[in-house]
Design a protein around this motif. Structure first.
Motif, PDB file in Angstrom:
ATOM      1  N   GLY A  71       0.813  -1.213   0.000  1.00  8.79           N
ATOM      2  CA  GLY A  71       0.000   0.000   0.000  1.00  8.79           C
ATOM      3  C   GLY A  71       0.846   1.262   0.000  1.00  8.79           C
ATOM      4  N   ILE A  72       1.900   1.285   0.797  1.00 14.35           N
ATOM      5  CA  ILE A  72       2.807   2.443   0.825  1.00 14.35           C
ATOM      6  C   ILE A  72       3.444   2.639  -0.542  1.00 14.35           C
ATOM      7  N   PHE A  73       3.874   1.529  -1.153  1.00 12.81           N
ATOM      8  CA  PHE A  73       4.481   1.607  -2.486  1.00 12.81           C
ATOM      9  C   PHE A  73       3.485   2.157  -3.509  1.00 12.81           C
ATOM     10  N   LEU A  74       2.254   1.640  -3.482  1.00  8.94           N
ATOM     11  CA  LEU A  74       1.247   2.071  -4.459  1.00  8.94           C
ATOM     12  C   LEU A  74       0.863   3.536  -4.274  1.00  8.94           C
ATOM     13  N   LEU A  75       0.805   3.988  -3.025  1.00  7.10           N
ATOM     14  CA  LEU A  75       0.452   5.384  -2.753  1.00  7.10           C
ATOM     15  C   LEU A  75       1.621   6.336  -2.972  1.00  7.10           C
ATOM     16  N   ASN A  76       2.831   5.799  -2.899  1.00 12.49           N
ATOM     17  CA  ASN A  76       4.072   6.542  -3.094  1.00 12.49           C
ATOM     18  C   ASN A  76       4.096   7.803  -2.245  1.00 12.49           C
ATOM     19  N   ASP A  77       4.217   8.963  -2.845  1.00 10.00           N
ATOM     20  CA  ASP A  77       4.382  10.205  -2.082  1.00 10.00           C
ATOM     21  C   ASP A  77       3.113  10.661  -1.374  1.00 10.00           C
ATOM     22  N   SER A  78       1.949  10.118  -1.731  1.00 12.44           N
ATOM     23  CA  SER A  78       0.728  10.555  -1.050  1.00 12.44           C
ATOM     24  C   SER A  78       0.537   9.863   0.299  1.00 12.44           C
ATOM     25  N   LYS A 110      -1.381  -8.592  -5.634  1.00 12.56           N
ATOM     26  CA  LYS A 110      -2.519  -7.682  -5.584  1.00 12.56           C
ATOM     27  C   LYS A 110      -3.697  -8.288  -6.344  1.00 12.56           C
ATOM     28  N   ILE A 111      -4.848  -8.327  -5.683  1.00 11.95           N
ATOM     29  CA  ILE A 111      -6.087  -8.715  -6.345  1.00 11.95           C
ATOM     30  C   ILE A 111      -6.721  -7.458  -6.936  1.00 11.95           C
ATOM     31  N   TYR A 112      -6.857  -6.417  -6.109  1.00 10.58           N
ATOM     32  CA  TYR A 112      -7.297  -5.116  -6.609  1.00 10.58           C
ATOM     33  C   TYR A 112      -6.893  -4.011  -5.644  1.00 10.58           C
ATOM     34  N   LYS A 117      -9.246   0.824  -1.191  1.00  8.85           N
ATOM     35  CA  LYS A 117      -9.202  -0.518  -0.614  1.00  8.85           C
ATOM     36  C   LYS A 117      -8.221  -1.377  -1.404  1.00  8.85           C
ATOM     37  N   LEU A 118      -7.345  -2.046  -0.656  1.00  8.48           N
ATOM     38  CA  LEU A 118      -6.353  -2.945  -1.238  1.00  8.48           C
ATOM     39  C   LEU A 118      -6.647  -4.354  -0.764  1.00  8.48           C
ATOM     40  N   LYS A 119      -6.742  -5.286  -1.709  1.00  7.93           N
ATOM     41  CA  LYS A 119      -6.973  -6.692  -1.377  1.00  7.93           C
ATOM     42  C   LYS A 119      -5.899  -7.521  -2.067  1.00  7.93           C
ATOM     43  N   CYS A 120      -5.309  -8.466  -1.299  1.00 13.25           N
ATOM     44  CA  CYS A 120      -4.196  -9.262  -1.803  1.00 13.25           C
ATOM     45  C   CYS A 120      -4.357 -10.740  -1.471  1.00 13.25           C
ATOM     46  N   LYS A 121      -3.806 -11.551  -2.337  1.00 13.51           N
ATOM     47  CA  LYS A 121      -3.640 -12.979  -2.075  1.00 13.51           C
ATOM     48  C   LYS A 121      -2.238 -13.130  -1.489  1.00 13.51           C
ATOM     49  N   VAL A 122      -2.139 -13.732  -0.313  1.00 10.16           N
ATOM     50  CA  VAL A 122      -0.846 -13.838   0.360  1.00 10.16           C
ATOM     51  C   VAL A 122      -0.521 -15.284   0.705  1.00 10.16           C
ATOM     52  N   LYS A 123       0.775 -15.564   0.730  1.00  8.63           N
ATOM     53  CA  LYS A 123       1.234 -16.852   1.253  1.00  8.63           C
ATOM     54  C   LYS A 123       2.558 -16.640   1.950  1.00  8.63           C
ATOM     55  N   MET A 124       2.789 -17.480   2.948  1.00  7.66           N
ATOM     56  CA  MET A 124       4.034 -17.456   3.703  1.00  7.66           C
ATOM     57  C   MET A 124       4.705 -18.804   3.508  1.00  7.66           C
ATOM     58  N   ILE A 125       5.987 -18.777   3.176  1.00  9.42           N
ATOM     59  CA  ILE A 125       6.740 -20.019   3.027  1.00  9.42           C
ATOM     60  C   ILE A 125       7.946 -19.977   3.957  1.00  9.42           C
ATOM     61  N   CYS A 133       1.314 -20.828   5.586  1.00 13.48           N
ATOM     62  CA  CYS A 133      -0.069 -20.357   5.631  1.00 13.48           C
ATOM     63  C   CYS A 133      -0.333 -19.562   4.375  1.00 13.48           C
ATOM     64  N   MET A 134      -1.626 -19.401   4.079  1.00 12.86           N
ATOM     65  CA  MET A 134      -1.998 -18.654   2.879  1.00 12.86           C
ATOM     66  C   MET A 134      -3.434 -18.183   3.015  1.00 12.86           C
ATOM     67  N   GLY A 135      -3.782 -17.212   2.207  1.00 14.82           N
ATOM     68  CA  GLY A 135      -5.147 -16.707   2.233  1.00 14.82           C
ATOM     69  C   GLY A 135      -5.270 -15.372   1.536  1.00 14.82           C
ATOM     70  N   THR A 136      -6.287 -14.610   1.950  1.00 18.31           N
ATOM     71  CA  THR A 136      -6.496 -13.270   1.417  1.00 18.31           C
ATOM     72  C   THR A 136      -6.532 -12.289   2.577  1.00 18.31           C
ATOM     73  N   ILE A 137      -6.147 -11.076   2.272  1.00 12.84           N
ATOM     74  CA  ILE A 137      -6.105 -10.028   3.287  1.00 12.84           C
ATOM     75  C   ILE A 137      -6.472  -8.716   2.599  1.00 12.84           C
ATOM     76  N   ALA A 138      -7.236  -7.879   3.301  1.00 13.43           N
ATOM     77  CA  ALA A 138      -7.660  -6.614   2.712  1.00 13.43           C
ATOM     78  C   ALA A 138      -7.563  -5.505   3.747  1.00 13.43           C
ATOM     79  N   GLY A 139      -7.402  -4.288   3.254  1.00 10.92           N
ATOM     80  CA  GLY A 139      -7.321  -3.133   4.126  1.00 10.92           C
ATOM     81  C   GLY A 139      -7.759  -1.875   3.410  1.00 10.92           C
ATOM     82  N   MET A 140      -8.063  -0.859   4.222  1.00  7.07           N
ATOM     83  CA  MET A 140      -8.487   0.445   3.710  1.00  7.07           C
ATOM     84  C   MET A 140      -7.420   1.479   4.038  1.00  7.07           C
TER      85      MET A 140
END
Length: 142
Positions: A71-78, A110-112, A117-125, A133-140
């Motif tokens: 999210g920080i990367f996508l928002l960059n300077d904002s 990134k899903i969208y 709102k940012l929603k992602c498919k995540v996995k940990m190896i 573990c794996m799943g989806t996670i979203a935030g505003m």
């Protein structure tokens, strides 16, 4: 923005900062790592004599790397001091335990990202390349 600048913008500090390194990041996702030091506070009582990392902490690691860093990367300077990314939903499946001193890799796709709102498919190896573990996670973005 460099990977270190992204980590510096995270709204966390030790002992609740769970990002050691961003390996790769672009508009489609992020990959990062974290090592669970055996001195972390939650190991003191979580399965005495055989500590494992709580699932809620694994979820937090995936959120910090896979959602907040992206999210920080996508928002960059904002993204600034008044900005934050609030977790809105998770759906996780836990497959293997993570023990003290283990290094994990989080891979987020990134899903969208729309309307704040940012929603992602995540996995940990783990280092043995096993999915922990794996799943989806979203935030505003607020």
């Amino acid at each position: 923005m460099t990977n270190q600048e992204i980590i510096a913008k995270l709204p966390y500090s030790k002992p609740f900062l769970f990002v050691d390194e961003i390996v790769q990041i672009d508009e489609n996702g992020v990959e990062g790592t974290y090592v669970f030091d055996d001195s972390l506070y939650f190991y003191n009582g979580h399965f005495k004599d055989n500590p494992i990392t709580p699932g809620v902490i694994l979820t937090e690691v995936m959120a910090q790397i896979g959602l907040v860093c992206l999210g920080i990367f996508l928002l960059n300077d904002s993204f600034n001091q008044r900005s934050s990314i609030a977790l809105t939903s998770t759906e996780m499946e836990f497959l293997k335990p993570v023990f003290p001193n283990e290094k994990v890799i989080v891979i987020s796709e990134k899903i969208y990202f729309r309307f704040g709102k940012l929603k992602c498919k995540v996995k940990m190896i783990n280092e043995r390349e096993e999915v922990v573990c794996m799943g989806t996670i979203a935030g505003m973005i607020v």
